[in-house]
Design a protein around this motif. Sequence first.
Motif, mmCIF file in Angstrom:
data_model
loop_
_atom_site.group_PDB
_atom_site.id
_atom_site.type_symbol
_atom_site.label_atom_id
_atom_site.label_comp_id
_atom_site.label_asym_id
_atom_site.label_seq_id
_atom_site.Cartn_x
_atom_site.Cartn_y
_atom_site.Cartn_z
ATOM 1 N N GLY A 248 52.644 37.520 59.838
ATOM 2 C CA GLY A 248 53.473 38.719 59.963
ATOM 3 C C GLY A 248 52.819 39.887 59.270
ATOM 4 O O GLY A 248 51.704 39.754 58.762
ATOM 5 N N PRO A 249 53.455 41.042 59.265
ATOM 6 C CA PRO A 249 52.894 42.245 58.645
ATOM 7 C C PRO A 249 52.586 42.037 57.161
ATOM 8 O O PRO A 249 53.364 41.425 56.445
ATOM 9 N N VAL A 250 51.435 42.554 56.759
ATOM 10 C CA VAL A 250 51.002 42.415 55.367
ATOM 11 C C VAL A 250 50.895 43.791 54.725
ATOM 12 O O VAL A 250 50.159 44.646 55.223
ATOM 13 N N PRO A 251 51.611 44.011 53.642
ATOM 14 C CA PRO A 251 51.490 45.291 52.933
ATOM 15 C C PRO A 251 50.096 45.417 52.318
ATOM 16 O O PRO A 251 49.508 44.415 51.904
ATOM 17 N N LYS A 252 49.593 46.614 52.287
ATOM 18 C CA LYS A 252 48.242 46.844 51.802
ATOM 19 C C LYS A 252 48.035 46.302 50.393
ATOM 20 O O LYS A 252 46.933 45.841 50.048
ATOM 21 N N ALA A 253 49.099 46.310 49.600
ATOM 22 C CA ALA A 253 48.991 45.830 48.216
ATOM 23 C C ALA A 253 48.540 44.368 48.172
ATOM 24 O O ALA A 253 47.841 43.946 47.256
ATOM 25 N N ALA A 254 48.938 43.603 49.196
ATOM 26 C CA ALA A 254 48.570 42.186 49.235
ATOM 27 C C ALA A 254 47.079 42.021 49.530
ATOM 28 O O ALA A 254 46.483 40.990 49.198
ATOM 29 N N LEU A 255 46.478 43.037 50.166
ATOM 30 C CA LEU A 255 45.042 42.994 50.426
ATOM 31 C C LEU A 255 44.268 43.481 49.210
ATOM 32 O O LEU A 255 43.184 42.982 48.908
ATOM 33 N N ASP A 256 44.835 44.445 48.536
ATOM 34 C CA ASP A 256 44.146 45.047 47.386
ATOM 35 C C ASP A 256 43.826 44.017 46.301
ATOM 36 O O ASP A 256 42.807 44.136 45.623
ATOM 37 N N VAL A 257 44.682 43.022 46.161
ATOM 38 C CA VAL A 257 44.502 42.087 45.045
ATOM 39 C C VAL A 257 43.352 41.095 45.245
ATOM 40 O O VAL A 257 42.936 40.456 44.292
ATOM 41 N N VAL A 258 42.843 40.968 46.494
ATOM 42 C CA VAL A 258 41.808 39.950 46.705
ATOM 43 C C VAL A 258 40.385 40.492 46.541
ATOM 44 O O VAL A 258 39.420 39.731 46.640
ATOM 45 N N TRP A 259 40.232 41.796 46.306
ATOM 46 C CA TRP A 259 38.880 42.352 46.099
ATOM 47 C C TRP A 259 38.955 43.532 45.140
ATOM 48 O O TRP A 259 39.710 44.459 45.365
ATOM 49 N N HIS A 260 38.183 43.481 44.109
ATOM 50 C CA HIS A 260 38.297 44.474 43.040
ATOM 51 C C HIS A 260 37.812 45.861 43.433
ATOM 52 O O HIS A 260 38.521 46.858 43.244
ATOM 53 N N ASP A 261 36.612 45.948 43.974
ATOM 54 C CA ASP A 261 36.001 47.240 44.280
ATOM 55 C C ASP A 261 36.723 47.932 45.445
ATOM 56 O O ASP A 261 36.621 47.484 46.597
ATOM 57 N N PRO A 262 37.429 49.030 45.169
ATOM 58 C CA PRO A 262 38.223 49.687 46.221
ATOM 59 C C PRO A 262 37.358 50.313 47.321
ATOM 60 O O PRO A 262 37.771 50.348 48.482
#
Length: 290
Positions: A248-262
């Motif tokens: 289902g839809p994933v909020p961007k915050a859930a992606l941010d946590v898996v990789w440090h370098d933005p």
Amino acid sequence: MREPSRLRQPVLDWYSENARDLPWRRPDATPWGVLVSEIMLQQTPVARVLPIWTDWMARWPTPGHLAAQPPGEAVRHWGRLGYPRRALRLHGCAQAIEAHHGGVVPSDYATLRALPGIGDYTAAAVASFAYGGSHAVLDTNVRRVLARAVQGDEYPPNSTTAAERKLAEALIPPLGAARWAVAVMELGALVCTARAPRCADCPITAQCAWRLAGKPAYEGPARKGQTYAGTDRQCRGRLLAVLRQAHGPVPKAALDVVWHDPVQRERALDGLLADGLAEALDGDTFQLPA
DNA sequence: AAGACGTGGCG
DNA sequence: TCGCCAAGTCT
């Protein structure tokens, strides 16, 4: 090769005794099953393909079954096989087969070659293994066996040459081309391996030019080593893993946590979107392509 | 035409 | 341990 049979017959006999029992080689395997296996096997070991292929064929036993699904489902069930663009391309194959080929996997090389994700090797492999066609099947295994047995080199050139193709074509037997192709591949996969070849178990060790020359070390240019840790590829893999598991839809915050370098993370996500492996619902929510 | 593209097991 | 390698294709 003055006497191709000097090479062929021992390999064919060896294959009769040593062939692995793989599901896509069984008599009841369909052309679709063969096509699916060939795409999955690109740059991927058999052991890792087996469970994914089995699940895939149970879920989508024909091209029509897969074509009816959104591409994201193909990506989801690709799991951790690697190179997930292959899942998209396989889905594209299914749609093209439904739309343009009456739901039947094409049998001729040129038509197969025009399908997404199907290059020279895969077109030759499907035409041969699914339909008994006669083609030069040049994969990394075959190239290595011929480099050693015929050329006397430990490894083949970095990219396939016209000379390799000519040699492979000269070796195609008038009858049983497909069996010859799978037999050489199997020899390369099980005996004439890249790292530690088992020459003692090789059916053509007596006529192998490389062994006869004393197994000289490879002299050509160093093959490109592939780095992985810290690369965009690893980052893409992390991001896609989140989307696959989400259903289902994933909020961007859930992606941010898996990789440090933005910076790298944004670049990787943009890449996934550009490749059609992910889609944005809005600026802040993502999912597998519907 | 060199480089991007995943992942995990083995020597 | 860590680099090499696995049935390549696309741009």
